[in-house]
Scaffold this motif. Sequence first.
Motif, PDB file in Angstrom:
ATOM      1  N   GLY A 154     -30.123-119.394  -5.708  1.00  0.00           N
ATOM      2  CA  GLY A 154     -30.251-120.720  -5.428  1.00  0.00           C
ATOM      3  C   GLY A 154     -31.064-120.864  -4.353  1.00  0.00           C
ATOM      4  O   GLY A 154     -31.852-121.659  -3.980  1.00  0.00           O
ATOM      5  N   GLU A 155     -30.594-119.920  -3.071  1.00  0.00           N
ATOM      6  CA  GLU A 155     -31.732-119.758  -1.805  1.00  0.00           C
ATOM      7  C   GLU A 155     -33.076-119.632  -2.332  1.00  0.00           C
ATOM      8  O   GLU A 155     -33.927-120.095  -1.727  1.00  0.00           O
ATOM      9  CB  GLU A 155     -31.089-118.794  -0.849  1.00  0.00           C
ATOM     10  CG  GLU A 155     -29.891-119.421  -0.363  1.00  0.00           C
ATOM     11  CD  GLU A 155     -28.997-118.182   0.560  1.00  0.00           C
ATOM     12  OE1 GLU A 155     -28.034-118.682   1.076  1.00  0.00           O
ATOM     13  OE2 GLU A 155     -29.262-117.174   0.346  1.00  0.00           O
ATOM     14  N   LEU A 156     -32.978-118.728  -3.244  1.00  0.00           N
ATOM     15  CA  LEU A 156     -34.885-118.379  -3.616  1.00  0.00           C
ATOM     16  C   LEU A 156     -35.364-119.763  -4.257  1.00  0.00           C
ATOM     17  O   LEU A 156     -36.537-119.936  -4.125  1.00  0.00           O
ATOM     18  CB  LEU A 156     -34.707-116.948  -4.662  1.00  0.00           C
ATOM     19  CG  LEU A 156     -34.214-115.877  -3.990  1.00  0.00           C
ATOM     20  CD1 LEU A 156     -34.292-114.731  -5.140  1.00  0.00           C
ATOM     21  CD2 LEU A 156     -35.115-115.628  -2.779  1.00  0.00           C
ATOM     22  N   GLN A 157     -34.718-120.336  -4.993  1.00  0.00           N
ATOM     23  CA  GLN A 157     -35.079-121.412  -5.630  1.00  0.00           C
ATOM     24  C   GLN A 157     -35.500-122.638  -4.532  1.00  0.00           C
ATOM     25  O   GLN A 157     -36.473-123.224  -4.514  1.00  0.00           O
ATOM     26  CB  GLN A 157     -34.114-122.200  -6.695  1.00  0.00           C
ATOM     27  CG  GLN A 157     -33.924-121.337  -7.978  1.00  0.00           C
ATOM     28  CD  GLN A 157     -32.913-121.565  -8.755  1.00  0.00           C
ATOM     29  OE1 GLN A 157     -31.811-122.099  -8.365  1.00  0.00           O
ATOM     30  NE2 GLN A 157     -33.023-121.633 -10.031  1.00  0.00           N
ATOM     31  N   GLY A 158     -34.622-122.878  -3.499  1.00  0.00           N
ATOM     32  CA  GLY A 158     -34.786-123.584  -2.661  1.00  0.00           C
ATOM     33  C   GLY A 158     -36.073-123.236  -1.777  1.00  0.00           C
ATOM     34  O   GLY A 158     -36.697-124.074  -1.258  1.00  0.00           O
ATOM     35  N   GLN A 159     -35.871-122.114  -1.395  1.00  0.00           N
ATOM     36  CA  GLN A 159     -36.992-121.391  -0.609  1.00  0.00           C
ATOM     37  C   GLN A 159     -38.487-121.462  -1.425  1.00  0.00           C
ATOM     38  O   GLN A 159     -39.411-121.963  -0.747  1.00  0.00           O
ATOM     39  CB  GLN A 159     -36.963-119.868  -0.225  1.00  0.00           C
ATOM     40  CG  GLN A 159     -37.682-119.455   1.070  1.00  0.00           C
ATOM     41  CD  GLN A 159     -37.873-120.435   2.247  1.00  0.00           C
ATOM     42  OE1 GLN A 159     -36.436-120.648   2.681  1.00  0.00           O
ATOM     43  NE2 GLN A 159     -38.882-121.002   2.616  1.00  0.00           N
ATOM     44  N   GLY A 160     -38.548-121.259  -2.587  1.00  0.00           N
ATOM     45  CA  GLY A 160     -39.552-121.571  -3.375  1.00  0.00           C
ATOM     46  C   GLY A 160     -40.318-122.888  -3.282  1.00  0.00           C
ATOM     47  O   GLY A 160     -41.350-123.070  -2.959  1.00  0.00           O
ATOM     48  N   LEU A 161     -39.352-123.811  -3.582  1.00  0.00           N
ATOM     49  CA  LEU A 161     -39.729-125.198  -3.490  1.00  0.00           C
ATOM     50  C   LEU A 161     -40.180-125.735  -2.039  1.00  0.00           C
ATOM     51  O   LEU A 161     -41.034-126.313  -1.969  1.00  0.00           O
ATOM     52  CB  LEU A 161     -38.463-126.173  -3.964  1.00  0.00           C
ATOM     53  CG  LEU A 161     -39.031-127.583  -3.919  1.00  0.00           C
ATOM     54  CD1 LEU A 161     -39.909-127.789  -5.479  1.00  0.00           C
ATOM     55  CD2 LEU A 161     -37.866-128.462  -4.159  1.00  0.00           C
ATOM     56  N   ALA A 185     -23.598-122.544 -11.671  1.00  0.00           N
ATOM     57  CA  ALA A 185     -24.424-123.469 -11.476  1.00  0.00           C
ATOM     58  C   ALA A 185     -23.924-124.232 -10.137  1.00  0.00           C
ATOM     59  O   ALA A 185     -24.865-124.614  -9.282  1.00  0.00           O
ATOM     60  CB  ALA A 185     -24.199-124.706 -12.554  1.00  0.00           C
ATOM     61  N   THR A 186     -22.580-124.031  -9.547  1.00  0.00           N
ATOM     62  CA  THR A 186     -22.259-124.472  -8.524  1.00  0.00           C
ATOM     63  C   THR A 186     -22.856-123.312  -7.481  1.00  0.00           C
ATOM     64  O   THR A 186     -23.334-123.976  -6.356  1.00  0.00           O
ATOM     65  CB  THR A 186     -20.554-124.324  -8.304  1.00  0.00           C
ATOM     66  OG1 THR A 186     -20.223-125.299  -9.280  1.00  0.00           O
ATOM     67  CG2 THR A 186     -20.147-124.963  -7.022  1.00  0.00           C
ATOM     68  N   LEU A 187     -22.748-122.195  -7.639  1.00  0.00           N
ATOM     69  CA  LEU A 187     -23.326-121.170  -6.689  1.00  0.00           C
ATOM     70  C   LEU A 187     -24.795-121.439  -6.466  1.00  0.00           C
ATOM     71  O   LEU A 187     -25.438-121.312  -5.229  1.00  0.00           O
ATOM     72  CB  LEU A 187     -23.079-119.889  -7.112  1.00  0.00           C
ATOM     73  CG  LEU A 187     -21.606-119.672  -7.300  1.00  0.00           C
ATOM     74  CD1 LEU A 187     -21.370-117.930  -7.714  1.00  0.00           C
ATOM     75  CD2 LEU A 187     -20.609-119.796  -5.907  1.00  0.00           C
ATOM     76  N   PHE A 188     -25.624-121.663  -7.608  1.00  0.00           N
ATOM     77  CA  PHE A 188     -27.067-121.991  -7.531  1.00  0.00           C
ATOM     78  C   PHE A 188     -27.139-123.228  -6.630  1.00  0.00           C
ATOM     79  O   PHE A 188     -28.097-123.173  -5.666  1.00  0.00           O
ATOM     80  CB  PHE A 188     -27.679-122.205  -8.768  1.00  0.00           C
ATOM     81  CG  PHE A 188     -27.505-121.049  -9.929  1.00  0.00           C
ATOM     82  CD1 PHE A 188     -27.503-119.747  -9.390  1.00  0.00           C
ATOM     83  CD2 PHE A 188     -27.582-121.316 -11.168  1.00  0.00           C
ATOM     84  CE1 PHE A 188     -27.257-118.776 -10.271  1.00  0.00           C
ATOM     85  CE2 PHE A 188     -27.328-120.298 -11.989  1.00  0.00           C
ATOM     86  CZ  PHE A 188     -27.168-119.204 -11.625  1.00  0.00           C
ATOM     87  N   ASN A 194     -28.430-124.654   0.890  1.00  0.00           N
ATOM     88  CA  ASN A 194     -28.640-123.989   2.119  1.00  0.00           C
ATOM     89  C   ASN A 194     -29.900-123.958   2.666  1.00  0.00           C
ATOM     90  O   ASN A 194     -30.143-124.068   4.067  1.00  0.00           O
ATOM     91  CB  ASN A 194     -28.144-122.406   2.170  1.00  0.00           C
ATOM     92  CG  ASN A 194     -26.689-121.993   1.979  1.00  0.00           C
ATOM     93  OD1 ASN A 194     -25.752-123.226   2.162  1.00  0.00           O
ATOM     94  ND2 ASN A 194     -26.245-121.131   1.264  1.00  0.00           N
ATOM     95  N   VAL A 195     -31.013-124.009   1.996  1.00  0.00           N
ATOM     96  CA  VAL A 195     -32.176-124.183   2.476  1.00  0.00           C
ATOM     97  C   VAL A 195     -32.831-125.583   2.480  1.00  0.00           C
ATOM     98  O   VAL A 195     -33.303-126.044   3.563  1.00  0.00           O
ATOM     99  CB  VAL A 195     -33.329-123.397   1.496  1.00  0.00           C
ATOM    100  CG1 VAL A 195     -34.716-123.587   1.997  1.00  0.00           C
ATOM    101  CG2 VAL A 195     -32.772-122.131   1.295  1.00  0.00           C
ATOM    102  N   TYR A 200     -33.826-132.048   4.095  1.00  0.00           N
ATOM    103  CA  TYR A 200     -33.525-133.600   3.780  1.00  0.00           C
ATOM    104  C   TYR A 200     -33.334-133.963   5.076  1.00  0.00           C
ATOM    105  O   TYR A 200     -33.535-135.360   5.291  1.00  0.00           O
ATOM    106  CB  TYR A 200     -32.496-133.570   2.671  1.00  0.00           C
ATOM    107  CG  TYR A 200     -32.972-133.071   1.373  1.00  0.00           C
ATOM    108  CD1 TYR A 200     -34.020-133.169   0.638  1.00  0.00           C
ATOM    109  CD2 TYR A 200     -31.923-132.356   0.568  1.00  0.00           C
ATOM    110  CE1 TYR A 200     -34.285-132.734  -0.458  1.00  0.00           C
ATOM    111  CE2 TYR A 200     -32.072-131.887  -0.638  1.00  0.00           C
ATOM    112  CZ  TYR A 200     -33.505-132.181  -1.093  1.00  0.00           C
ATOM    113  OH  TYR A 200     -33.643-131.580  -2.500  1.00  0.00           O
ATOM    114  N   ALA A 201     -32.289-133.353   6.022  1.00  0.00           N
ATOM    115  CA  ALA A 201     -31.637-133.889   7.021  1.00  0.00           C
ATOM    116  C   ALA A 201     -32.809-134.314   8.141  1.00  0.00           C
ATOM    117  O   ALA A 201     -32.894-135.363   8.704  1.00  0.00           O
ATOM    118  CB  ALA A 201     -30.701-133.104   7.736  1.00  0.00           C
TER     119      ALA A 201
END
Length: 374
Positions: A154-161, A185-188, A194-195, A200-201
Amino acid sequence: MRSKTLAILAAGVGFSLALTACGANQETPAAGGSGQSQAPSAGGVKVGVILPETATSARWEGFDKPMLEAAMRAEGLDADIQNAQGDVQKFSTLADGMISQGVKVLVIAAINSEVGSAVAAKAKARGIPTIDYDRLNLGGSSEYYVSFDNVKVGELQGQGLADALKGKQGAQVIEIEGAPTDNNATLFYNGQQNVLKPLYASGALKLVQSQPIDGWDNQKGGVTFEQILTGNGGKVDGVVAANDGLAGAVITVLRKNGLNGKVPVTGQDATPDGLMAVLRGDQYMTVFKPIKAEAEGAAKLAAALAKGDTAAADKIAGQSSDDPKGNRKVKSLLLEPKLTTKNEVKTVVAEGYVKATEICGGELAAVCAQLGIG
Ligand code: BGC
């Protein structure tokens, strides 16, 4: 209505490969019958493996099945590998069949924790150890778990975006997440947040809506994405899609709106369709999870457990995962996922997951040549 139908049809094209594979695969249980005992290979210890679905990701039939077959054989195990096709009833029937066949170990990638835990309990009552494969069954009783670092996925996905939208202040993001009944899915999601949460904040990015998709249903993912997009006046700057299947459905909707290639989309699984979308520039990234290592880990663990060698099993599964529902820790082997943008596609090919000929045809020949793929 027309657009909905188109989205469904187009999304369906992406699955034709997986569906063909599934159709072919269905011949096996009918002929061999997981409920009937198959002749074990000479000296082979019987192990049962149940995979969850075919339509949620091309990985299960395309990568896991053949890689598990090879890994189990290399460990001298006689594996019966079946796929429940997303049907919980079929999942338990397959398990019952394998238990009565006399498997020594059961490896399960369950559709949801409920059916996974029920199967593990049944096996345990008969003294058969179970290994949770890829998906951890919350509240279950398997003592071992083999998977990837799914928060990292999930962090890699967040970082990619975040990378793709860098400098685009206030970029609007839609999140299309996996099944709420799949702990992965929850962990992703947690990893992505995390990223993305700090972004957003701070207002660097703006979350339009985050939507889990029941059963990882790719077509439903496309329809849901389209509704959110329409509700937001057709405006989107980036999409978190939890895997390549959902990404494909999202890209179909983006294409219809002339937005594909302009809006970065994440993914996961490094499927042939996902990698082609990355090469085309329609998908910004995928996550390559070396499933061969996951299959080999599961096979080694199964071989140790079949011999009753828990010391060897504990050595393989030296990490630990939390089961918040069962309030327990599960001995784990968690492998490393890899961020894969255009430049890293060649690694997936070099490691033998897909052939260059599978992904470099037609319009993609030039980009493959440029990236040194093939
Ligand atoms: C797996 C993913 C897969 C998804 C849908 C998850 O549990 O970890 O690789 O894309 O299920 O099948």
